[in-house]
Design a protein around this motif. Sequence first.
Motif, mmCIF file in Angstrom:
data_model
loop_
_atom_site.group_PDB
_atom_site.id
_atom_site.type_symbol
_atom_site.label_atom_id
_atom_site.label_comp_id
_atom_site.label_asym_id
_atom_site.label_seq_id
_atom_site.Cartn_x
_atom_site.Cartn_y
_atom_site.Cartn_z
ATOM 1 N N VAL B 195 0.864 -1.178 0.000
ATOM 2 C CA VAL B 195 0.000 0.000 0.000
ATOM 3 C C VAL B 195 0.902 1.230 0.000
ATOM 4 C CG1 VAL B 195 -1.791 1.280 1.222
ATOM 5 C CG2 VAL B 195 -1.809 -1.214 1.251
ATOM 6 N N ALA B 196 0.819 2.013 -1.074
ATOM 7 C CA ALA B 196 1.684 3.186 -1.188
ATOM 8 C C ALA B 196 0.894 4.329 -1.787
ATOM 9 C CB ALA B 196 2.882 2.860 -2.069
ATOM 10 N N LEU B 245 2.323 -4.706 3.299
ATOM 11 C CA LEU B 245 3.266 -3.698 3.778
ATOM 12 C C LEU B 245 2.706 -2.320 3.429
ATOM 13 C CD1 LEU B 245 6.747 -4.999 2.548
ATOM 14 C CD2 LEU B 245 5.879 -5.024 4.887
ATOM 15 N N VAL B 246 2.915 -1.361 4.313
ATOM 16 C CA VAL B 246 2.549 0.023 4.021
ATOM 17 C C VAL B 246 3.839 0.792 3.763
ATOM 18 C CG1 VAL B 246 1.456 2.115 4.900
ATOM 19 C CG2 VAL B 246 0.511 -0.131 5.505
ATOM 20 N N PRO B 253 2.730 9.541 11.249
ATOM 21 C CA PRO B 253 1.776 8.714 11.996
ATOM 22 C C PRO B 253 0.889 7.888 11.073
ATOM 23 C CG PRO B 253 1.386 11.075 12.352
ATOM 24 C CD PRO B 253 2.364 10.956 11.248
ATOM 25 N N LEU B 254 0.959 8.184 9.783
ATOM 26 C CA LEU B 254 0.027 7.548 8.859
ATOM 27 C C LEU B 254 0.310 6.056 8.684
ATOM 28 C CD1 LEU B 254 -2.330 8.012 6.943
ATOM 29 C CD2 LEU B 254 -0.661 8.347 5.130
ATOM 30 N N GLY B 255 1.603 5.693 8.512
ATOM 31 C CA GLY B 255 1.956 4.298 8.258
ATOM 32 C C GLY B 255 1.415 3.361 9.329
ATOM 33 N N GLU B 275 3.707 -4.692 8.306
ATOM 34 C CA GLU B 275 4.813 -3.809 8.684
ATOM 35 C C GLU B 275 4.743 -2.501 7.895
ATOM 36 O OE1 GLU B 275 7.195 -4.434 10.899
ATOM 37 O OE2 GLU B 275 6.904 -6.580 11.288
ATOM 38 N N VAL B 276 5.419 -1.487 8.420
ATOM 39 C CA VAL B 276 5.528 -0.212 7.724
ATOM 40 C C VAL B 276 6.946 -0.103 7.177
ATOM 41 C CG1 VAL B 276 5.378 2.287 7.906
ATOM 42 C CG2 VAL B 276 3.880 0.833 9.297
#
Lengths: 321, 314
Positions: B195-196, B245-246, B253-255, B275-276
């Motif tokens: 997710v990006a 994964l983000v 704080p978004l991740g 995971e971020v």
Amino acid sequence: MGARVDLPPPGDISLLEIYRRMVLVRALERVRHQLWLERRLSGELHLALGQEATSVGLASSLRPEDWLWVSRRGLALRVARGLPPEEALAGEAPASEPPAGLSQATPAGDLAVAVGAALGMRLREERRICLAEFGDGAAGEGLFHESLNLAALWRAPIVFACVNNQYAGDRPYEMAHPVESVTARAAAYGIAAERVDGQDAQAVLAATQSAVDRAREGAGPGLVECVTYRTSPHVFRDPAAAEERRSREEVDFWRNRDPLRRFRAVLVRRHQAHAETLDVIAAAACAEVEQAVRRRFGPAGASSGAGRALLPVAAPTLPWR
Amino acid sequence: MRTRSYAESIQQTLDELAAAHPAILFLHAGDGAGAPAPRIAPAGRSLPDGAISRQYHADGATGIASAALGLALAGWHPLATLTPPASALVALQHLWIHLANATSPAVSHAPLVLRVPLAGGPALGQFTGLGTFRVAAPYTARDAAELLRDAVARAVPVLYLEDCRLYPRSDDSALPLSGPEGAVIRRPGRDVTLVAFSAMVGAALRAAEALAERGIEAEVIDPRTLAPFDQETVTRSVWRTHRALVVDEGETPLGPSLAAGITSAAFDELDAPVEVVRVPAGAASLSEAIARGAEAVVRQVRWLLGEKADPSRR
């Protein structure tokens, strides 16, 4: 929002009507205090007792289509402009009038929003204006300066109405401001400003009216600084705590310059009103507030403390504090 | 055929809005950061009495953002460009206080758009933590136009975050139309969901190419709007891949907040914690941002699939 009380057109407001509004806001503030002591009103209470000449003078120059923006001590301005007392007893912190409905974000926080609204009014050529009320403490905040800058740049039809009650919280004005007056700050932005005796309703009204008229005619923003004094503590938070931090002598000095008694004395001395007429007006305004309390809190609400709180306002010749 | 660039898409949309929208006003705070602006006359001292300008410039993002709210309440549709990002962040926090404490729906539904040109970095994710705003973060040139038009069409406060590093970038002409709503799967895959958003979509796509050479098929999802976040599309993807994964540029704080949301929505389907990927912020160019991001993503995916040691413990 309920029906607004019919008001006489601005510029036409009679001395008796000014007196009536001053009594009304005094009565309402005393009753709010009493209700808060009885824990019928919750939250923090910021009263404008002693500032009635300023509250009424500022609010009485507006037309119904104008927008009024108030600080957290500004409920009296809304009542002076026609907010029914019953609605004034409804909420906690007073908000600016609909459609804005903002509760003050920071002491100067609403000013730039009001400037934007005023620019919007000018661009529509509506001949409406904004009047934004704020305390002296707000003049030290960044947004006060951004707001004056933008208002002057855009020739926004707005009147900045500073209620300088000489204290921001319990901190005296001179401790926080390097210049003697808020009026002086307006010069930096080329904004016409006037400083008036905020204990004199007619002086406040005259200065505000002229700033309002100029803004309406497209001459840009104005600033009115009303020097006044609140005779009640800054804020009521805990019913058990004594919260007055200013000297007794100073508070007494200003209580002796009470704007209601002073206005009453002037009207009687100049033969502009009979004392009996003023008593009738005062009693009627108090009855209106008492009725609002009864409607809001039931018959018991009015019979307990509210009547006592109103007595000195309804019969102003009695000695009272 | 060459398609319009990200900057040209924004430029053309602004010009269209200036010409056709009856209530739009353009406000600019700060130096403008080289962001596109509508090609109409700005207000100034030379403007004759009575003339109405649709474009206003001044300093002080907080005052401008607040004034935009006032203009919206007075019946206009302001589009305020706030620069630099740090000033924009202060301004938006202030505005958030107004929106969060409003006693009138007129305020929470005030039609205003706040454009923030930025270059990734910590600021981007900070904006999304404010709530109350709708947040658009376009990656493609087509989305840059579409989401900007959509922002103005909505009667709510919208943050429009444009990554300046994307300005010269043009879309692949095969890019399908996607409409203004929901996430878009930029590349399908079966092994892991990435997710990006914004420039990091490019990094995720680059990483997916590199991973494909190793036989790992990564699915790349571009949420396009961070609020509302299209959780459903992501959850459906995780049902297929069982790993997510983000990708987050900078310590925002978004991740973690998105990772927690995915974990909660797809818990039973996950084979590994979400995971971020912390991509170091501060890349000045798009190519550098993509290279940094792709490297970090590849490393994290290989670890996730058991190919490599935990990158955080190296």
